[in-house]
Structures are given as C-alpha cells and as structure tokens.
Scaffold this motif. Structure first.
Motif, PDB file in Angstrom:
ATOM      1  N   TYR A  67      17.583  10.241   8.270  1.00  0.00           N
ATOM      2  CA  TYR A  67      17.500   9.916   9.532  1.00  0.00           C
ATOM      3  C   TYR A  67      17.797  10.994  10.372  1.00  0.00           C
ATOM      4  O   TYR A  67      17.240  11.438  11.441  1.00  0.00           O
ATOM      5  CB  TYR A  67      18.458   8.690   9.900  1.00  0.00           C
TER       6      TYR A  67
ATOM      7  N   HIS B 263      14.876  10.763  12.821  1.00  0.00           N
ATOM      8  CA  HIS B 263      15.048  10.319  13.910  1.00  0.00           C
ATOM      9  C   HIS B 263      14.278  11.294  15.029  1.00  0.00           C
ATOM     10  O   HIS B 263      13.875  11.045  16.142  1.00  0.00           O
ATOM     11  CB  HIS B 263      16.585  10.451  14.531  1.00  0.00           C
TER      12      HIS B 263
ATOM     13  N   LEU C 206      17.293   3.400  13.359  1.00  0.00           N
ATOM     14  CA  LEU C 206      17.015   4.405  14.325  1.00  0.00           C
ATOM     15  C   LEU C 206      17.780   3.886  15.927  1.00  0.00           C
ATOM     16  O   LEU C 206      17.925   4.641  16.282  1.00  0.00           O
ATOM     17  CB  LEU C 206      15.549   4.527  14.453  1.00  0.00           C
TER      18      LEU C 206
ATOM     19  N   TRP D 220      21.066   5.603  16.028  1.00  0.00           N
ATOM     20  CA  TRP D 220      20.771   6.991  16.586  1.00  0.00           C
ATOM     21  C   TRP D 220      20.405   7.018  18.144  1.00  0.00           C
ATOM     22  O   TRP D 220      21.111   7.598  19.001  1.00  0.00           O
ATOM     23  CB  TRP D 220      19.753   7.693  16.014  1.00  0.00           C
ATOM     24  N   ASP D 221      19.484   6.057  18.515  1.00  0.00           N
ATOM     25  CA  ASP D 221      19.203   5.994  20.094  1.00  0.00           C
ATOM     26  C   ASP D 221      20.385   5.725  20.797  1.00  0.00           C
ATOM     27  O   ASP D 221      20.294   6.217  22.037  1.00  0.00           O
ATOM     28  CB  ASP D 221      18.116   5.021  20.273  1.00  0.00           C
TER      29      ASP D 221
END
Length: 569
Positions: free
Chosen positions: A423, A428, A556, A559-560
């Motif tokens: 990721y 990402h 994800l 991470w966002d």
C-alpha cells in the motif's frame, strides 16, 4: 524502490547462474529467429534497414532496431537535455538492438550499457497496410536507475500476433539521466531521462506512418518507473497531441518514490567519485563531465545516508521539480497540481497494480528482520509528503493507525509488513491517481488488479523470493506480456497461456478503440470507475477475470484518513 532494486539473491544461489544461462540461451534463440529478408524504410532523418523475424509463435514481423532518435548524450551533451539526431543519407543498418543505457545493475552486481544509448526499435507485421495500425509505445521500469529497451526482457512476440505497431526505446537512467543543478547558466535542470522520452515520442509521431502506424492513434504504456514516466508524459505540455491514450502499470506520479527531493545529490555524487572542491554547481558539473561514466553509475547508486534510509527515501536520481524553466521543461511544479489541469484529463486511461506488490521487498526485509522490531509506533511509515515531524503526536497517531490496520494487537511479522508496503509503495499512489481522475478528468478511467498466481510462471516473484513463496509480486505481470529470458510462451490449454491472451487482448483492444473489453473476457464487462460507485470497481485478472469491488478499498481508507482532501489529490 531503490531497496527493491538492490535485490541480493543470496539464499537463492541458483538464481544468478541460472539467469545468466537463461540470458545466453534466449539471446541465441533470438539471433536464430530472423530471416534473410530485409526492408528499407525512409524516415525523416534518413533511410533505415530492418529485418524480418519470426516470433515464438511463428508469426513473421519486421524488426527495426537501434534507430537514433537523438544525438548521442556524450561529451558536452552528458547530463544535457536531448537534441535531435543528425540526418544521414546512406541506408543505416538497423537489424541489431542497441545496448541499454549505462547503469549499475544491482541484481547481477555489474555495470552494463553505454552512454551512447538514445535509440529506439519499431516492430511491425506490415509497413504498408491498407489501414494504418494503432501504435503502442512501451516505457520500461527500473526505479529510474535500471532498464533498457532490450528483447531479453521486452521481446515484442506476443504483440506481433495483433494488428499493432510496437515501439520501445532507451532513455537515460540514474545520475546520467536525472542529475539536476540549480544554476540556469549550466542548462542542467534535471529530468533529462524524461526529456529523452518526449524526444522519442516526437520521433514516433513524425515517422511511424512510414512503418504502417497511425500517428493519430498512439498508446503509451509502462510499468513501475515506466508507469510513472508515462504519467509524467500525461502531465506535461511538451506531449500535447503526441499520444491519445495511456496505460499505467504499478506506477504513477502519486507514488512517493516518483518525485525525488532536493538533497544536494550532484555535489554528494561528485564527492563520492573523487571531487575535493567546494559546493559550486559550475565546478561540480565540470568535474562530473570529465569523470568516468562507470564510476558515476556505480557510486551514484548508493548515496543515501542512514537517516534518509530510515525516512524511506529510495531514489537519489529520479524525476524532480525543475529549479528553473527551459524550453524542454517537464515538471515545473508539484505534479499533483499538474494532474488537476493537464490536457490528458481528456484522454482515456487504464491503470492498476498487482495484488501483492510488496513481495518485491521480500529479500531486503528477510535479510534484515530486525527492522520489524524497530517499527515501534510506525511513525516512519507515515507518508513522506505529509511533511510531518516524526516525533510529533500527529505523526505517531497516524503511525498507530497503520500498525492497527496491518498488525492488530500482534507483533509485526514478515508478510503483514510486506502487505503494508504494498500500500505504501504502490497501491495508495494508484488509488490517489484514480481519485484525481474522478475529480478532474472527463475521459474514462479503467482500473485493474492483476492477481494471477502461477507457481512456476510468476518469474519475478520466483527470482526475488525463491520457490515456495506465493502471491503476485511487483512486475509479475510482465511475464504475461513479453516473451523474455524469464519466461517463454506456454502451451494452449494452460491457465498461463490464457492469461497471456487476456493481457495482450485487453491492452491491444484498448489501443484499437479506447475500450479494454474484448471477446476473451466476455461475459464480464469492464466498466470505467464512477464517482458515485464506492468501493471502486476493478477488473480482477486471476484464473478467471471478474469485475469486482476493489479488495484493497478498506485499507486504502486508512491511508486516505491521514490527508486533507487538498493534499490527497
């Protein structure tokens, strides 16, 4: 990326000799599979002679190799922006490929290639078709430090079964391709390797019709650093009108390794090579222009300090925001901002990655398992572009989010950590690029996920991890696109053969008409991503092809959550 390129094959000692034997055998087979038939084509710079070859599937095609698209970047042109080639009148023999750009190959621990490297290759089944053929231009990866347009890795055989003209080319890598100096008088702002790519695209636009290609239907595609390069070509005004669609494979400008920070790399390189003077751009350039190119490549491959390694910096010499504007400028500002307003938001795009990209780093982590005990609160895994103090409470809190997502309440172990790196290093960035396209692009964006796990045919995973490790590693899809030293065509009826047909079928169908759907994936329908359809839908390419919710969606979101919307895309 740089860690990944610095793959050591100890523990798998059969790999290096075996790969050397495969290399020799493949070159021998390639040499034999050409005929005596020649063909001359008149380019705008002069005539070139190609040769008819026979593909691994016994399909005849014409091969034109080592065609110069720029002046040799040697002497005073070392580090400089590329210049158009000198015209010629006599027929140029273009039946043997050029050597790759000069580089230090960390995989085989050897120097290879030449500085005189700016050549391209054109492969076509018919130079005078009744209808011009779609053109596909391939850009190789290698972390901006390795690679070359060689048939040993990127033989065109599979594409020659389709009705396309296929083009590959060399571009400069490492310090020779990406050295940057701040003094405008020296005319070395950086990104010469990307500017080589633009020069190659201009050559194709002006000449490809003479090889049977359609200059108004050109697809550019690449993998890893080649994918990020393709994305940069989508952002710069230098390429407006030079191509019409793109495919980004495991590489975009939204990946942290695709933009190199300014850490005084030129001066540090010069000192490594033997410079003892002051940090003055003009004097540094004078020294490096006269230095041995091999020394530049070898020493330039390892400039990172221990702190920079801890910060997960990977590449010393790669794309960077240029310190001043020239006529050939590629990256004048933050590429994330360039993506908002680029002309290529009006062209269709395919992009995606492999399901376990992080296996690329398996040998590095395996050799240094202590890194797992040093992760602590995972603050050093928080994305660099957030520009947070690693000791700040916010950075530590973000790190703990990552730790909980990938390790839960358990101590970090090898494969969950490699999953996290999938990721951080790749997925990402892919995700952010899709989000950017959803907000700013009017043309369709198609998302894929390569998940075909063959025990013996996922050759890159087997190379870096050895036998016994499963999962679909970074670069594994290349085996299903190119006949190469790592893997050759499989017999009809095998799943590997079917996967080759699907990959080539989808990619060439996209080149034909901007839609990757073709008969080989029916009744599945690959649809473009939609703003109002979350999780994102992707084409999952496994034993079968299915159109599914992206499995990485929930991770994800973690991470966002570390970004404000303005910083995310």
């Amino acid at each position: 990326m740089k860690e990944a390129l610095n793959v050591k094959l100890d523990g798998n000692s059969d790999h290096t000799p075996g790969d050397q034997r495969a290399y020799i055998g493949f070159r021998y087979r390639q040499h034999r599979r050409k005929t005596s038939e020649k063909l001359v084509v008149e380019t705008v710079y002069g005539p070139v002679r190609g040769v008819k070859r026979i593909s691994c599937w016994d399909d005849p095609y014409y091969s034109f190799e080592r065609i110069p698209y720029a002046k040799p970047p040697v002497g005073e042109l070392r580090f400089a922006e590329p210049q158009p080639p000198e015209p010629w009148k006599k027929i140029m023999n273009c039946t043997k490929e050029a050597e790759p750009p000069l580089q230090y190959d960390k995989i085989f621990n050897q120097l290879k290639g030449k500085e005189d490297c700016l050549y391209l290759n054109v492969y076509t089944t018919n130079a005078k078709p009744s209808t011009p053929k779609p053109v596909m231009i391939w850009i190789y990866g290698g972390g901006f430090e390795l690679g070359g347009a060689t048939k040993v890795i990127y033989s065109p055989d599979y594409f020659m079964r389709k009705d396309v003209v296929f083009v590959t080319f060399n571009y400069r890598v490492g310090a020779l391709g990406f050295l940057s100096l701040k003094d405008p008088a020296l005319k070395v702002p950086g990104n010469a390797g990307l500017k080589d790519q633009v020069m190659a695209l201009k050559w194709v636009k002006n000449n490809i019709a003479r090889f049977g290609g359609d200059p108004d239907n050109i697809t550019v595609f690449g993998e890893s650093a080649g994918g990020a390069s393709t994305h940069y070509l989508m952002l710069t005004e230098q390429t407006r009108g030079l191509f019409h669609k793109a495919i980004l494979m495991s590489g975009t400008v939204h990946m942290y390794w695709a933009l190199t920070p300014d850490h005084d790399w030129a001066y540090r390189l010069a000192k490594k090579v033997g410079y003892t003077g002051v940090n003055d751009d003009a004097k540094v350039l004078e020294f490096l222009k006269k230095a041995d190119g091999k020394a530049i490549c070898r020493k330039g491959s390892n400039l990172l300090s221990a702190e920079e390694v801890k910060e997960r910096l990977d590449i010393c010499h790669g794309p960077r925001i240029e310190p001043y504007i020239t006529d050939q400028c590629i990256i004048p500002k933050d590429p994330r901002l360039m993506a908002r307003e680029t002309w290529s938001n009006e062209i269709p795009l395919v992009l995606g990655g492999n399901s376990f990209e992080g296996l690329l780093l398996y040998p590095n982590v395996k050799r240094n398992m202590g890194i797992l005990k040093e992760l602590g609160d995972c603050a050093y895994l928080v994305p660099n572009d957030l520009n947070l103090d690693r000791n700040s409470e916010q950075c530590k809190e973000f790190g703990l989010r990552l730790k909980k997502e990938y390790f839960g309440d358990k101590e970090p172990t090898l494969f969950p950590y490699l999953n996290l790196l999938s990721y951080k290093v790749f997925w990402h960035g892919i995700h952010r690029t899709v989000l950017s396209r959803l907000k700013y692009a009017s043309a369709p964006t198609y998302l894929y996920r390569f998940d075909f796990d063959s025990e013996n045919f996922n050759h890159f995973r087997n190379l870096v991890c050895g036998k016994g490790v499963r999962g679909v590693c970074h670069a594994d899809e290349l085996t299903y696109m190119f006949n190469s030293m790592f893997g050759h065509h499989k017999d009809p009826g095998t799943k590997e053969y079917s996967t080759i047909q699907r990959m080539i079928g989808m990619w060439t169908q996209f080149a034909y008409n901007s839609d990757p759907n073709f008969a080989g994936i029916e009744p599945t329908m690959w649809r473009a991503v939609k703003k109002d359809n979350m999780p994102m839908k992707c084409m999952n390419i496994s034993d079968e092809v299915t159109f599914i919710d992206l499995p990485e969606h929930e991770s994800l979101k973690v991470w966002d959550s570390m970004y404000s919307e303005d910083k995310l895309i």
